[in-house]
Design an enzyme around this catalytic site. Sequence first.
Site, PDB file in Angstrom:
ATOM      1  N   GLY A 193       0.361  -5.093   0.637  1.00 33.92           N
ATOM      2  CA  GLY A 193      -0.798  -5.061  -0.241  1.00 33.92           C
ATOM      3  C   GLY A 193      -0.498  -5.672  -1.612  1.00 33.92           C
ATOM      4  O   GLY A 193      -1.426  -6.108  -2.315  1.00 33.92           O
ATOM      5  N   GLU A 232       4.147  -5.761   6.983  1.00 27.63           N
ATOM      6  CA  GLU A 232       3.367  -4.742   7.702  1.00 27.63           C
ATOM      7  C   GLU A 232       3.815  -4.576   9.149  1.00 27.63           C
ATOM      8  O   GLU A 232       3.828  -3.469   9.687  1.00 27.63           O
ATOM      9  CB  GLU A 232       1.874  -5.077   7.651  1.00 27.63           C
ATOM     10  CG  GLU A 232       1.188  -4.782   6.324  1.00 27.63           C
ATOM     11  CD  GLU A 232       1.309  -5.900   5.313  1.00 27.63           C
ATOM     12  OE1 GLU A 232       2.155  -6.805   5.510  1.00 27.63           O
ATOM     13  OE2 GLU A 232       0.566  -5.877   4.317  1.00 27.63           O
ATOM     14  N   ALA A 256       0.862  -1.178   0.000  1.00 20.82           N
ATOM     15  CA  ALA A 256       0.000   0.000   0.000  1.00 20.82           C
ATOM     16  C   ALA A 256       0.902   1.233   0.000  1.00 20.82           C
ATOM     17  O   ALA A 256       2.087   1.143   0.330  1.00 20.82           O
ATOM     18  CB  ALA A 256      -0.871  -0.015   1.247  1.00 20.82           C
ATOM     19  N   GLU A 306      -1.016  -9.295  -1.057  1.00 18.25           N
ATOM     20  CA  GLU A 306      -2.459  -9.494  -0.856  1.00 18.25           C
ATOM     21  C   GLU A 306      -3.208  -9.421  -2.191  1.00 18.25           C
ATOM     22  O   GLU A 306      -4.172 -10.146  -2.410  1.00 18.25           O
ATOM     23  CB  GLU A 306      -2.996  -8.445   0.132  1.00 18.25           C
ATOM     24  CG  GLU A 306      -2.479  -8.684   1.551  1.00 18.25           C
ATOM     25  CD  GLU A 306      -2.853  -7.572   2.519  1.00 18.25           C
ATOM     26  OE1 GLU A 306      -2.449  -6.425   2.259  1.00 18.25           O
ATOM     27  OE2 GLU A 306      -3.549  -7.841   3.503  1.00 18.25           O
TER      28      GLU A 306
HETATM   29  C1  3H9 Z   1       0.618  -2.405   3.355  1.00 17.97           C
HETATM   30  O1  3H9 Z   1       0.808  -2.846   2.268  1.00 17.97           O
HETATM   31  C2  3H9 Z   1      -0.700  -2.482   4.053  1.00 17.97           C
HETATM   32  C3  3H9 Z   1      -1.657  -3.446   3.442  1.00 17.97           C
HETATM   33  O2  3H9 Z   1      -1.557  -4.699   4.069  1.00 17.97           O
HETATM   34  C4  3H9 Z   1      -3.090  -3.056   3.629  1.00 17.97           C
HETATM   35  C5  3H9 Z   1      -3.559  -1.788   3.068  1.00 17.97           C
HETATM   36  C6  3H9 Z   1      -5.048  -1.580   3.236  1.00 17.97           C
HETATM   37  N1  3H9 Z   1       4.679   3.427  -0.163  1.00 17.97           N
HETATM   38  O3  3H9 Z   1      13.426   1.610  -0.100  1.00 17.97           O
HETATM   39  P1  3H9 Z   1      13.789   2.324  -1.349  1.00 17.97           P
HETATM   40  C7  3H9 Z   1       9.408   4.697  -1.693  1.00 17.97           C
HETATM   41  S1  3H9 Z   1       1.849  -1.612   4.213  1.00 17.97           S
HETATM   42  C8  3H9 Z   1       5.167   4.613  -0.522  1.00 17.97           C
HETATM   43  O4  3H9 Z   1      14.845   3.360  -1.286  1.00 17.97           O
HETATM   44  P2  3H9 Z   1      14.806  -0.119  -2.445  1.00 17.97           P
HETATM   45  C9  3H9 Z   1      10.525   5.072  -0.732  1.00 17.97           C
HETATM   46  O5  3H9 Z   1      10.096   5.965   0.243  1.00 17.97           O
HETATM   47  C10 3H9 Z   1       3.203  -1.542   3.076  1.00 17.97           C
HETATM   48  N2  3H9 Z   1       6.455   4.809  -0.887  1.00 17.97           N
HETATM   49  O6  3H9 Z   1      14.136   1.308  -2.531  1.00 17.97           O
HETATM   50  C11 3H9 Z   1      11.533   5.664  -1.704  1.00 17.97           C
HETATM   51  O7  3H9 Z   1      11.073   6.946  -2.039  1.00 17.97           O
HETATM   52  P3  3H9 Z   1      12.087   8.151  -2.286  1.00 17.97           P
HETATM   53  C12 3H9 Z   1       3.896  -2.829   2.988  1.00 17.97           C
HETATM   54  C13 3H9 Z   1       7.260   3.754  -0.873  1.00 17.97           C
HETATM   55  O8  3H9 Z   1      14.928  -0.571  -3.842  1.00 17.97           O
HETATM   56  C14 3H9 Z   1      11.372   4.799  -2.949  1.00 17.97           C
HETATM   57  O9  3H9 Z   1      10.066   4.208  -2.831  1.00 17.97           O
HETATM   58  N3  3H9 Z   1       5.069  -2.685   2.159  1.00 17.97           N
HETATM   59  C15 3H9 Z   1       6.815   2.488  -0.482  1.00 17.97           C
HETATM   60  O10 3H9 Z   1      15.981  -0.097  -1.554  1.00 17.97           O
HETATM   61  C16 3H9 Z   1      12.403   3.727  -3.080  1.00 17.97           C
HETATM   62  O11 3H9 Z   1      12.433   2.962  -1.882  1.00 17.97           O
HETATM   63  C17 3H9 Z   1       6.264  -2.334   2.674  1.00 17.97           C
HETATM   64  O12 3H9 Z   1       6.419  -2.167   3.863  1.00 17.97           O
HETATM   65  C18 3H9 Z   1       5.456   2.327  -0.126  1.00 17.97           C
HETATM   66  N4  3H9 Z   1       4.941   1.145   0.230  1.00 17.97           N
HETATM   67  O13 3H9 Z   1      13.702  -1.013  -1.705  1.00 17.97           O
HETATM   68  C19 3H9 Z   1       7.386  -2.211   1.702  1.00 17.97           C
HETATM   69  N5  3H9 Z   1       7.863   1.615  -0.558  1.00 17.97           N
HETATM   70  O14 3H9 Z   1      12.876   7.739  -3.489  1.00 17.97           O
HETATM   71  C20 3H9 Z   1       8.185  -0.967   1.969  1.00 17.97           C
HETATM   72  C21 3H9 Z   1       8.910   2.325  -0.981  1.00 17.97           C
HETATM   73  O15 3H9 Z   1      11.215   9.316  -2.499  1.00 17.97           O
HETATM   74  N6  3H9 Z   1       9.224  -0.753   0.977  1.00 17.97           N
HETATM   75  N7  3H9 Z   1       8.561   3.617  -1.173  1.00 17.97           N
HETATM   76  O16 3H9 Z   1      12.909   8.218  -1.032  1.00 17.97           O
HETATM   77  C22 3H9 Z   1      10.383  -1.433   1.000  1.00 17.97           C
HETATM   78  O17 3H9 Z   1      10.604  -2.343   1.788  1.00 17.97           O
HETATM   79  C23 3H9 Z   1      11.423  -1.017   0.000  1.00 17.97           C
HETATM   80  O18 3H9 Z   1      11.143   0.279  -0.401  1.00 17.97           O
HETATM   81  C24 3H9 Z   1      11.521  -1.908  -1.271  1.00 17.97           C
HETATM   82  C25 3H9 Z   1      12.475  -1.268  -2.292  1.00 17.97           C
HETATM   83  C26 3H9 Z   1      12.058  -3.284  -0.850  1.00 17.97           C
HETATM   84  C27 3H9 Z   1      10.169  -2.062  -1.913  1.00 17.97           C
END
Ligand code: 3H9
Length: 652
Positions: free
Chosen positions: A100, A123, A61, A103
């Site tokens: 998400g 999450e 999400a 999911e």
């Molecule tokens: C969820 O899904 C809830 C659901 O169950 C239910 C909903 C109803 N959103 O980390 P990076 C941005 S909770 C917004 O440097 P990498 C990040 O801020 C979510 N932005 O890259 C950065 O922005 P900026 C569950 C996001 O390659 C840019 O993307 N998911 C999100 O080292 C690059 O990120 C997670 O917890 C996001 N969800 O790693 C996953 N994710 O360039 C969280 C990233 O402006 N994300 N950004 O600074 C991660 O673990 C890592 O970002 C990922 C990529 C592994 C995906």
Amino acid sequence: MVVSVTQHGDIAVVTICNPPVNATSQAVRQGLAEALDATERDPEVKAVVLACAGRTFIAGADITEFGKPAVAPNLPDLLTRIEAASKPWVAALHGTVLGGGLETALVCSHRIAAAATRLGLPEVTLGLIPGAGGTVRLPRLIPPERALEMIGTGKPVSAFEAKKIGLIDAIAEADVLEAALDLARHAAGVTKPDPLIKRAPQTSENEYEFDRVAAKIVARARGQIAPHQAVQSVRLALSIPADQALAAERAAFVTLQSDPQSRALRYLFFAERAATKNARTKGIATRGITHVAVIGGGTMGAGIAASCLLAGYGVTMIERDHLAAKSGAARVVNILKGSLSRSVISPERYDQLQDLFAVATSYADLAAADLVIEAVYEDLAVKLDVLRRLETHARPDAILASNTSYLDVNQIARAIDGSDRVIGLHFFAPAHIMKLLEIVVPDAVSDEALATGVQFARSLGKIPVLAGVCDGFIANRMMSAYRREADHMLEDGALPWEIDKAMVGFGLPVGVFQMQDLAGLDISWSMRKRLAATRDPAQRYVAIGDMLCEQGRFGRKTGRGYYLYDDQGEAQPDPEVEAMILAESRRKGIRRRAFAADAIMARIIGAMQSEGAAILSEGVAASPQDIDVVMANAFGFPRWRGGPMYMAVASE
Ligand code: 3H9
């Protein structure tokens, strides 16, 4: 177009394009809802492939939307609708399929992944549980204890693991989209399988496994509420009808989202990402690095070498003689073996890494290195000598880094002409595991050398935080401040075990006195003796650590330190130490008073906050967020509290 639909014969391909990570923002959810309507309406469409453009399938999400008013369509409802579609949906997965994103994949009737895909429900690391059906659908697809492990720990699994546990149907041998199209063509000709929501939960591998996994998750939560909620939600999902479990999951997700713990964890998520994008190095071209030389094969040097190897760099380790080189190499190989046994690397990769690694006893062997990191004994004269030798033997354009944790990097840089290529790279032990890397910024360093250091840290999978030159940089300076405060409290009325208990109760992994016992009290004692002549006599000085050392109590290694260690190595309060502390308070004329745990922590956090403020005002750290990132990643400050600087603002 954030979501587009293209036709491939009788298969519709729905593609999400929402860089950088295809998060399910409102526009994506809206686009998906429209794509669903269009594909359901179109009689030519027999099956649908859901894919993402760019580096990853949906990574979750959109976290930036959390805490703001929800805008329809919401993800849970959208996913329920996709799951009920009359046509099969095939999820074509690549990159990081998270939260998400997973999911969404779960409501598709089929899942196929590229070999390098990682899948998870992280999450809990944001203080949440899955909120769009994850706790309900996952245990209906894979064994409940495996589902609980993924949800309760937040750790992702590889595509191979996912295939093994039944989370995906197949791994694509070549292009995942082509493979998904093939699968969709096949799915179009057969009956659509029952959606997960209509299935009974899977049965456990054995009757105790679920409880064992649950107990482990709860034991590791250390004050964080989301892991407890994860266990509770998965248990509930196994025992009540799916639609009720979905409603209960949603309610729990909404409650957690507005909890201070989740707010703090989200703050830290963005703070860690902001730390890597500091103003000084933004947009600066970096040097290419393929070969790293590490001077010194002790614990730190070996950890750094292993970290570089695991990131794919060629590494040459230099030691002073054959024997030291042999032990250094053995340390590196041991770390690589550990990675092999934990399946972090495959046997083939393990062999390749051995080929990338060389040890040598002559500085002439570092001529190929693009970056040289010295990790020799923490003594200025020794380090200056190494730098001078590097000036002679390293390539004139190689970047030279000092892994000092306290010393003056300006002075180290000035040891050579062309000091603009000298930086500090302060690793934390064990260097192949700890995520933090302080990039110390000497006055003369070029932007290019600095940007290369930051880029290098990222390539090792570390979080780089820029720190100005001062005694201890950010991390050790913060630690000295709270150690000092803990020492003052010893004289003022608290005992070591009371302070340690309060710190662990707060969520820190270990108390400050047990930590010192573990590290050995003699090292800091000899440093204090060295600095005694230059110490400000007006400064409050606590001599209890010195008195312990004078009695040969060097900590755990001698069986006695602040604590007494029993045969099992367990720390026990020691009446002798208590008597010594009480006598010292008396000698100084301090009237001791009792400290409750929260009063102890108020003083420790207060000390951290004032040191943090000083660090900021001197420009040693660029932002309060950077200090919190350091505290969470160097000392295990409980992430769900955000950090000492965050706490100062959050409590206002
Ligand atoms: C969820 O899904 C809830 C659901 O169950 C239910 C909903 C109803 N959103 O980390 P990076 C941005 S909770 C917004 O440097 P990498 C990040 O801020 C979510 N932005 O890259 C950065 O922005 P900026 C569950 C996001 O390659 C840019 O993307 N998911 C999100 O080292 C690059 O990120 C997670 O917890 C996001 N969800 O790693 C996953 N994710 O360039 C969280 C990233 O402006 N994300 N950004 O600074 C991660 O673990 C890592 O970002 C990922 C990529 C592994 C995906």
